[in-house]
Design a protein around this motif. Structure first.
Motif, PDB file in Angstrom:
ATOM      1  N   SER A  45       0.830  -1.211   0.000  1.00  0.00           N
ATOM      2  CA  SER A  45       0.000   0.000   0.000  1.00  0.00           C
ATOM      3  C   SER A  45       0.866   1.264   0.000  1.00  0.00           C
ATOM      4  O   SER A  45       0.741   2.126   0.883  1.00  0.00           O
ATOM      5  CB  SER A  45      -0.940  -0.015   1.209  1.00  0.00           C
ATOM      6  OG  SER A  45      -1.822  -1.118   1.142  1.00  0.00           O
TER       7      SER A  45
ATOM      8  N   CYS B 201       2.636   4.474  -2.379  1.00  0.00           N
ATOM      9  CA  CYS B 201       2.685   5.258  -3.612  1.00  0.00           C
ATOM     10  C   CYS B 201       4.136   5.369  -4.036  1.00  0.00           C
ATOM     11  O   CYS B 201       4.961   5.931  -3.307  1.00  0.00           O
ATOM     12  CB  CYS B 201       2.063   6.628  -3.407  1.00  0.00           C
ATOM     13  SG  CYS B 201       2.170   7.693  -4.865  1.00  0.00           S
TER      14      CYS B 201
ATOM     15  N   TYR C  82       0.330   3.027  -7.320  1.00  0.00           N
ATOM     16  CA  TYR C  82      -0.095   2.775  -5.949  1.00  0.00           C
ATOM     17  C   TYR C  82      -0.221   1.272  -5.791  1.00  0.00           C
ATOM     18  O   TYR C  82      -1.091   0.640  -6.412  1.00  0.00           O
ATOM     19  CB  TYR C  82      -1.410   3.477  -5.624  1.00  0.00           C
ATOM     20  CG  TYR C  82      -1.876   3.215  -4.217  1.00  0.00           C
ATOM     21  CD1 TYR C  82      -3.115   2.643  -3.964  1.00  0.00           C
ATOM     22  CD2 TYR C  82      -1.052   3.512  -3.138  1.00  0.00           C
ATOM     23  CE1 TYR C  82      -3.523   2.385  -2.671  1.00  0.00           C
ATOM     24  CE2 TYR C  82      -1.447   3.252  -1.842  1.00  0.00           C
ATOM     25  CZ  TYR C  82      -2.681   2.689  -1.613  1.00  0.00           C
ATOM     26  OH  TYR C  82      -3.077   2.430  -0.322  1.00  0.00           O
ATOM     27  N   THR C  83       0.630   0.680  -4.991  1.00  0.00           N
ATOM     28  CA  THR C  83       0.677  -0.777  -4.887  1.00  0.00           C
ATOM     29  C   THR C  83      -0.555  -1.350  -4.199  1.00  0.00           C
ATOM     30  O   THR C  83      -0.866  -2.523  -4.378  1.00  0.00           O
ATOM     31  CB  THR C  83       1.933  -1.219  -4.123  1.00  0.00           C
ATOM     32  OG1 THR C  83       1.873  -0.692  -2.796  1.00  0.00           O
ATOM     33  CG2 THR C  83       3.196  -0.730  -4.804  1.00  0.00           C
ATOM     34  N   GLY C  84      -1.268  -0.531  -3.432  1.00  0.00           N
ATOM     35  CA  GLY C  84      -2.454  -1.026  -2.751  1.00  0.00           C
ATOM     36  C   GLY C  84      -3.557  -1.449  -3.699  1.00  0.00           C
ATOM     37  O   GLY C  84      -4.258  -2.438  -3.459  1.00  0.00           O
ATOM     38  N   SER C  85      -3.709  -0.698  -4.804  1.00  0.00           N
ATOM     39  CA  SER C  85      -4.774  -0.994  -5.758  1.00  0.00           C
ATOM     40  C   SER C  85      -4.251  -1.377  -7.131  1.00  0.00           C
ATOM     41  O   SER C  85      -4.991  -1.882  -7.962  1.00  0.00           O
ATOM     42  CB  SER C  85      -5.672   0.242  -5.921  1.00  0.00           C
ATOM     43  OG  SER C  85      -4.907   1.311  -6.464  1.00  0.00           O
ATOM     44  N   GLY C  86      -2.975  -1.113  -7.376  1.00  0.00           N
ATOM     45  CA  GLY C  86      -2.422  -1.339  -8.705  1.00  0.00           C
ATOM     46  C   GLY C  86      -2.670  -0.173  -9.646  1.00  0.00           C
ATOM     47  O   GLY C  86      -2.314  -0.230 -10.827  1.00  0.00           O
ATOM     48  N   ASN C  87      -3.279   0.903  -9.155  1.00  0.00           N
ATOM     49  CA  ASN C  87      -3.570   2.052 -10.007  1.00  0.00           C
ATOM     50  C   ASN C  87      -2.284   2.699 -10.505  1.00  0.00           C
ATOM     51  O   ASN C  87      -1.342   2.905  -9.742  1.00  0.00           O
ATOM     52  CB  ASN C  87      -4.391   3.079  -9.231  1.00  0.00           C
ATOM     53  CG  ASN C  87      -4.865   4.220 -10.108  1.00  0.00           C
ATOM     54  OD1 ASN C  87      -5.669   4.024 -11.010  1.00  0.00           O
ATOM     55  ND2 ASN C  87      -4.360   5.417  -9.857  1.00  0.00           N
TER      56      ASN C  87
ATOM     57  N   ALA D 118      -2.041   7.288  -0.494  1.00  0.00           N
ATOM     58  CA  ALA D 118      -2.081   6.763  -1.849  1.00  0.00           C
ATOM     59  C   ALA D 118      -1.599   7.812  -2.841  1.00  0.00           C
ATOM     60  O   ALA D 118      -1.426   8.987  -2.501  1.00  0.00           O
ATOM     61  CB  ALA D 118      -3.502   6.335  -2.195  1.00  0.00           C
TER      62      ALA D 118
ATOM     63  N   LEU E 162      -5.406   9.811  -7.923  1.00  0.00           N
ATOM     64  CA  LEU E 162      -5.985   8.862  -8.868  1.00  0.00           C
ATOM     65  C   LEU E 162      -5.852   9.303 -10.319  1.00  0.00           C
ATOM     66  O   LEU E 162      -5.576   8.490 -11.189  1.00  0.00           O
ATOM     67  CB  LEU E 162      -7.466   8.652  -8.544  1.00  0.00           C
ATOM     68  CG  LEU E 162      -7.794   7.711  -7.375  1.00  0.00           C
ATOM     69  CD1 LEU E 162      -9.302   7.650  -7.159  1.00  0.00           C
ATOM     70  CD2 LEU E 162      -7.241   6.325  -7.640  1.00  0.00           C
TER      71      LEU E 162
END
Length: 127
Positions: free
Chosen positions: A31, A33, A52-57, A102, A105
């Motif tokens: 999680s 950035c 962002y490793t938490g969501s892969g975004n 994070a 977006l």
């Protein structure tokens, strides 16, 4: 203590590819950035790729979108795969990690939000 180190810079011909790596010790990638910035002497540091490793975004700046790819490679290494390089990609490239929070977006997370930085690796796009 957090230590950030980039590698993989060098000279690459126009239209070629280059892979930059960033190894981070003392900091979990969970999680987190992560980002790649670049800077040309006399100009502001520019964020080019964010993960962002938490969501892969992922987010990319307009100049590199479609040509560069940011990814995580293992527990503590981040990669920037550069493709179809142009002369304007010539710069010092820096790896960075946020202490907390994070990535933004839909826009570039500002450099001031990043607590940990490497020393940079130089990329030169040659004719």
């Amino acid at each position: 203590q957090v230590h950030v180190m980039e590698s993989g810079g060098g000279s690459v011909p126009i239209g070629g590819s280059l892979r930059l790596s960033c190894t981070v010790s003392g900091l979990s990638f969970a999680s987190r950035c992560l980002a790649w910035f670049r800077q040309v002497s006399g100009r502001e540091r520019e964020g080019v790729a964010f993960l962002y490793t938490g969501s892969g975004n992922e987010f990319y700046s307009d100049p590199v979108r479609g040509r560069f790819t940011i990814s995580q490679d293992g527990a503590n290494t981040m990669v920037l795969q550069m493709g179809s390089v142009k002369p304007e990609d010539t710069a010092m490239y820096y790896c960075a990690a946020r202490d907390r929070g994070a990535c933004y977006l839909a826009s570039a997370t500002p450099a001031s939000d990043f607590a940990y930085w490497g020393q940079g690796t130089e990329v030169t796009v040659s004719l």
